[in-house]
Design a protein around this motif. Structure first.
Motif, PDB file in Angstrom:
ATOM      1  N   MET A 107       1.018  -1.286  -0.030  1.00 14.69           N
ATOM      2  CA  MET A 107      -0.002  -0.042   0.005  1.00 14.69           C
ATOM      3  C   MET A 107       0.933   1.440  -0.085  1.00 14.69           C
ATOM      4  SD  MET A 107      -2.982  -1.162   2.734  1.00 14.69           S
ATOM      5  CE  MET A 107      -3.315   0.644   3.154  1.00 14.69           C
ATOM      6  N   ARG A 108       1.898   1.200   0.881  1.00 14.19           N
ATOM      7  CA  ARG A 108       2.776   2.262   1.047  1.00 14.19           C
ATOM      8  C   ARG A 108       3.626   2.597  -0.327  1.00 14.19           C
ATOM      9  NH1 ARG A 108       5.502   5.904   1.267  1.00 14.19           N
ATOM     10  NH2 ARG A 108       6.451   6.949   2.753  1.00 14.19           N
ATOM     11  N   MET A 109       3.865   1.672  -1.207  1.00 18.76           N
ATOM     12  CA  MET A 109       4.587   1.925  -2.239  1.00 18.76           C
ATOM     13  C   MET A 109       3.706   1.950  -3.694  1.00 18.76           C
ATOM     14  SD  MET A 109       7.713  -0.850  -1.322  1.00 18.76           S
ATOM     15  CE  MET A 109       8.876  -0.337  -2.586  1.00 18.76           C
ATOM     16  N   GLY A 110       2.581   1.559  -3.632  1.00 17.27           N
ATOM     17  CA  GLY A 110       1.818   1.632  -4.728  1.00 17.27           C
ATOM     18  C   GLY A 110       1.452   2.819  -5.232  1.00 17.27           C
ATOM     19  N   LYS A 111       0.590   2.708  -6.302  1.00 12.70           N
ATOM     20  CA  LYS A 111       0.347   4.174  -7.091  1.00 12.70           C
ATOM     21  C   LYS A 111      -0.696   4.986  -6.550  1.00 12.70           C
ATOM     22  CE  LYS A 111       2.325   3.143 -11.776  1.00 12.70           C
ATOM     23  NZ  LYS A 111       2.330   1.693 -11.776  1.00 12.70           N
ATOM     24  N   SER A 112      -1.622   4.226  -5.626  1.00 15.85           N
ATOM     25  CA  SER A 112      -2.883   4.964  -5.205  1.00 15.85           C
ATOM     26  C   SER A 112      -2.401   5.819  -4.211  1.00 15.85           C
ATOM     27  CB  SER A 112      -3.891   4.031  -4.692  1.00 15.85           C
ATOM     28  OG  SER A 112      -4.661   4.686  -3.683  1.00 15.85           O
ATOM     29  N   LYS A 113      -2.737   7.388  -4.334  1.00 15.97           N
ATOM     30  CA  LYS A 113      -2.347   8.173  -3.288  1.00 15.97           C
ATOM     31  C   LYS A 113      -3.014   7.974  -2.171  1.00 15.97           C
ATOM     32  CE  LYS A 113       0.632  11.330  -4.775  1.00 15.97           C
ATOM     33  NZ  LYS A 113       1.259  10.272  -5.754  1.00 15.97           N
ATOM     34  N   VAL A 114      -4.256   7.421  -2.043  1.00 17.05           N
ATOM     35  CA  VAL A 114      -4.969   7.358  -0.860  1.00 17.05           C
ATOM     36  C   VAL A 114      -4.375   6.327   0.011  1.00 17.05           C
ATOM     37  CG1 VAL A 114      -7.405   6.789   0.057  1.00 17.05           C
ATOM     38  CG2 VAL A 114      -7.054   8.006  -2.046  1.00 17.05           C
ATOM     39  N   LEU A 115      -4.078   5.063  -0.566  1.00 18.67           N
ATOM     40  CA  LEU A 115      -3.458   4.002   0.134  1.00 18.67           C
ATOM     41  C   LEU A 115      -2.144   4.403   0.665  1.00 18.67           C
ATOM     42  CD1 LEU A 115      -4.426   0.949  -1.919  1.00 18.67           C
ATOM     43  CD2 LEU A 115      -5.500   1.903  -0.033  1.00 18.67           C
ATOM     44  N   ASN A 116      -1.297   5.071  -0.335  1.00 16.87           N
ATOM     45  CA  ASN A 116       0.017   5.769   0.164  1.00 16.87           C
ATOM     46  C   ASN A 116      -0.338   6.514   1.574  1.00 16.87           C
ATOM     47  OD1 ASN A 116       1.183   6.923  -2.844  1.00 16.87           O
ATOM     48  ND2 ASN A 116       1.040   4.806  -1.725  1.00 16.87           N
ATOM     49  N   ILE A 117      -1.287   7.395   1.687  1.00 20.23           N
ATOM     50  CA  ILE A 117      -1.377   8.125   2.745  1.00 20.23           C
ATOM     51  C   ILE A 117      -1.951   7.271   4.202  1.00 20.23           C
ATOM     52  CG2 ILE A 117      -2.822  10.069   3.957  1.00 20.23           C
ATOM     53  CD1 ILE A 117      -2.784  11.233   1.023  1.00 20.23           C
ATOM     54  N   LEU A 118      -2.955   6.285   3.821  1.00 15.94           N
ATOM     55  CA  LEU A 118      -3.204   5.316   4.931  1.00 15.94           C
ATOM     56  C   LEU A 118      -2.363   4.615   5.532  1.00 15.94           C
ATOM     57  CD1 LEU A 118      -6.711   4.221   3.408  1.00 15.94           C
ATOM     58  CD2 LEU A 118      -6.332   5.538   5.296  1.00 15.94           C
ATOM     59  N   ALA A 119      -1.501   3.964   4.496  1.00 15.20           N
ATOM     60  CA  ALA A 119      -0.202   3.106   5.071  1.00 15.20           C
ATOM     61  C   ALA A 119       0.710   4.088   5.851  1.00 15.20           C
ATOM     62  CB  ALA A 119       0.290   2.503   3.708  1.00 15.20           C
ATOM     63  N   ASP A 120       0.974   5.405   5.361  1.00 15.13           N
ATOM     64  CA  ASP A 120       1.859   6.004   6.057  1.00 15.13           C
ATOM     65  C   ASP A 120       1.263   6.543   7.419  1.00 15.13           C
ATOM     66  OD1 ASP A 120       4.188   7.048   5.692  1.00 15.13           O
ATOM     67  OD2 ASP A 120       3.838   9.177   5.052  1.00 15.13           O
ATOM     68  N   ALA A 121       0.187   6.717   7.559  1.00 15.20           N
ATOM     69  CA  ALA A 121      -0.517   7.177   8.858  1.00 15.20           C
ATOM     70  C   ALA A 121      -0.556   5.868   9.841  1.00 15.20           C
ATOM     71  CB  ALA A 121      -2.025   7.395   8.488  1.00 15.20           C
ATOM     72  N   TYR A 122      -0.594   4.827   9.248  1.00 10.49           N
ATOM     73  CA  TYR A 122      -0.715   3.584  10.134  1.00 10.49           C
ATOM     74  C   TYR A 122       0.519   3.328  10.621  1.00 10.49           C
ATOM     75  CZ  TYR A 122      -0.971  -1.528  10.804  1.00 10.49           C
ATOM     76  OH  TYR A 122      -1.089  -2.889  11.065  1.00 10.49           O
ATOM     77  N   ILE A 123       1.756   3.390   9.961  1.00  9.58           N
ATOM     78  CA  ILE A 123       3.048   2.938  10.249  1.00  9.58           C
ATOM     79  C   ILE A 123       3.481   4.457  11.314  1.00  9.58           C
ATOM     80  CG2 ILE A 123       5.224   3.310   9.633  1.00  9.58           C
ATOM     81  CD1 ILE A 123       4.457   2.374   6.705  1.00  9.58           C
ATOM     82  N   GLU A 124       3.112   5.474  10.881  1.00 11.25           N
ATOM     83  CA  GLU A 124       3.635   6.694  11.913  1.00 11.25           C
ATOM     84  C   GLU A 124       2.683   6.374  12.971  1.00 11.25           C
ATOM     85  OE1 GLU A 124       6.051   8.583  11.439  1.00 11.25           O
ATOM     86  OE2 GLU A 124       6.400   7.824   9.551  1.00 11.25           O
ATOM     87  N   ILE A 125       1.652   6.059  13.190  1.00 15.03           N
ATOM     88  CA  ILE A 125       1.077   6.034  14.465  1.00 15.03           C
ATOM     89  C   ILE A 125       1.528   4.873  15.457  1.00 15.03           C
ATOM     90  CG2 ILE A 125      -1.288   5.451  15.716  1.00 15.03           C
ATOM     91  CD1 ILE A 125      -2.565   6.986  13.270  1.00 15.03           C
ATOM     92  N   LEU A 126       1.781   3.855  14.830  1.00 12.56           N
ATOM     93  CA  LEU A 126       2.175   2.588  15.410  1.00 12.56           C
ATOM     94  C   LEU A 126       3.552   2.827  15.906  1.00 12.56           C
ATOM     95  CD1 LEU A 126       0.575  -0.052  13.173  1.00 12.56           C
ATOM     96  CD2 LEU A 126       0.255   0.256  15.945  1.00 12.56           C
TER      97      LEU A 126
END
Ligand SMILES: Nc1ncnc2c1ncn2[C@@H]1O[C@H](COP(=O)(O)OP(=O)(O)OP(=O)(O)O)[C@@H](O)[C@H]1O
Ligand SMILES: [Mg+2]
Lengths: 219, 244
Positions: free
Chosen positions: A43-62
């Motif tokens: 998700m973090r590396m894929g093309k979808s901007k929405v998934l990029n942001i979601l994955a990024d938030a997930y990682i940062e929060i944890l």
């Protein structure tokens, strides 16, 4: 010293079952954490901007909150949203899996990004599809970067599981608490648990070194 | 022109604010050998990489056999299969044997039976003198051998055009010749070729046409004779006086 040995002889099965608990919790955490981590990395590396942001938030929060807080959060929160009964152990293992997936996804991403840019370009220039490029060219090389870091993650997970004793999930620190409350020999039982942790991690890191050398050789 | 294979119209490429290609137009015919020369940072590699869409052009259009490939709906993989590319740093796949390097793309993408792909790969290896290395891993190869491998790996896809980006720049001097010979043979067999090179003597020998690219534009182009013996553009003259 004598007290410690006596304590070990009397309660060795408690300590050993604690060790077993630590081992299986760590193994499950790393295996499931790797699967979830792979998904997050995609998700973090894929093309979808929405998934990029979601994955990024997930990682940062944890990564940005204490693991103990996350354990409490899942321990309290998970049973509330799940339609079926959940044991404490299940909640805690879930929390550990989610936590380690954040770290592992970054390990996977770093491992993939560390593959020489020229390899991607050569694969593309041959007209390989994205899927074939990843499966045949990039991942086999990334695995060499990922595996050692993953073993390290296993070692830190082993240490991390000690926090699960707060919730009396049957792992090593829990056996310390059990023995301590039965005997009031806090320092001695703590020493035993400490020795077990040390030996365990010592063996694990030696195995890791061995693995790293094997991977280097095959290059 | 009926035998035109590539046409480039007003090609521009920016990296952020940096304008690297500032409007390049040219046309390449089937079987033509085009050398690209010019100073470092002038945009030669970027031009070449735009041709097989490793870089996405910012502006302009590229046509391959009359079909626009800069449009949205083309299958980039299919297109790249018809364009071989050889890089300065070889970029052979270290996790596969020499033979596997060559058969990977034909088997996966062109669905060529394994046996047939293997036979074709062996024939290619024989052509570049690497038959005995078929089952080795690339780490056992010299630079020159790696580059010859990367050339036949590209050829195994039976491309219509071959792109070379400084194929000998990373080689020890004694290995340059073996690689240049392979490329020279290839051009003689009629392969349409675009090659970025600093080997001026080589460019002069093999090319039908030379492009001098500097500051993101084609400053001058023409036959090797005209470029090397009577360059007209001041920047070409300056460049050639430095490298020759
Ligand atoms: N991916 C990129 N991102 C940002 N800038 C880039 C990128 N690729 C190239 N450039 C810049 O574009 C300019 C032209 O680069 P290019 O590699 O095309 O030059 P070149 O003519 O091939 O030079 P050389 O002879 O050194 O290989 C350079 O200034 C380079 O720094
Ligand atoms: Mg270049």
């Amino acid at each position: 010293m004598e007290k410690i040995i006596k304590l070990w002889i009397k309660y060795d099965n408690v300590f050993l079952s604690g060790l077993l608990g630590t081992l299986w919790i760590s193994a499950v955490t790393v295996v499931l954490g790797t699967m979830l981590g792979m998904l997050i990395a995609l998700m973090r590396m894929g093309k979808s901007k929405v998934l990029n942001i979601l994955a990024d938030a997930y990682i940062e929060i944890l990564r940005g909150t204490p693991i103990l807080l996350q354990l409490y959060f899942f321990w309290i929160g998970l049973p509330k949203i799940m339609p079926f009964e959940l044991s404490d152990t299940a909640c805690i293992v879930t929390a550990l899996v989610v936590n380690s997936s954040a770290y592992i996804s970054e390990i996977i991403r770093a491992g993939i990004n560390a593959v020489d840019k020229g390899q991607w370009e050569a694969a593309k220039s041959l007209g390989l599809s994205n899927k074939n490029m990843m499966a045949r060219v990039i991942m086999p090389q990334a695995v060499k970067n990922i595996l050692p870091a993953l073993c390290n993650e296993f070692i830190s997970t082993v240490k991390g599981t000690s926090l699960a004793s707060v919730f009396f999930v049957g792992e090593l620190m829990t056996s310390f608490k059990t023995v301590q409350s039965a005997t009031f020999l806090a320092l001695q039982s703590l020493t035993i648990v400490g020795i077990i942790y040390f030996i365990l991690n010592f063996v694990l890191s030696k195995l890791l070194k061995l693995l790293e050398r094997r991977l280097m050789l095959s290059d | 022109m009926t035998n035109e294979i590539l046409r480039v119209e007003g090609l521009k490429k920016n990296f952020g604010k940096l304008e690297v290609l500032k409007g390049i137009s040219t046309s390449i015919s089937k079987g033509e050998v085009v050398s690209v020369i010019g100073p470092s940072g002038g945009g030669k590699s970027t031009f070449l990489r735009c041709l097989n869409l490793l870089e996405e052009p910012t502006e302009g259009r590229i046509f391959f056999k009359g079909e626009e490939i800069t449009g949205k709906k083309i299958d980039v993989c299919k297109y790249r299969q018809q364009m071989g590319m050889v890089f300065q740093n070889f970029n052979v796949f270290p996790n596969m044997t020499v033979l596997e390097n060559i058969t990977l793309a034909p088997v996966l993408e062109k669905k060529i039976p394994k046996e047939q792909a293997r036979d074709e790969a062996m024939a290619l290896l024989a052509r570049v003198g690497l038959t005995d290395k078929a089952d080795e891993y690339p780490r056992k190869l010299s630079g020159g051998q790696k580059q010859r491998l990367s050339i036949v790996r590209a050829l195994a896809m039976q491309p219509e055009v071959m792109l070379f980006d400084e194929p000998t720049s990373a080689l020890d001097p004694e290995m340059v010749k073996e690689v240049l010979n392979v490329i020279s043979d290839l051009t003689k067999s009629g392969m349409t070729t675009v090659i970025v090179t600093h080997e001026m003597g080589f460019a002069r020998n093999i090319s039908d046409r030379v492009l001098f690219i500097s500051d993101g534009v084609i400053k001058e182009e023409g036959s090797p004779e005209s470029i090397f013996t009577c360059p007209r553009d001041p920047s070409t003259i300056r460049f050639l006086s430095m490298v020759l």
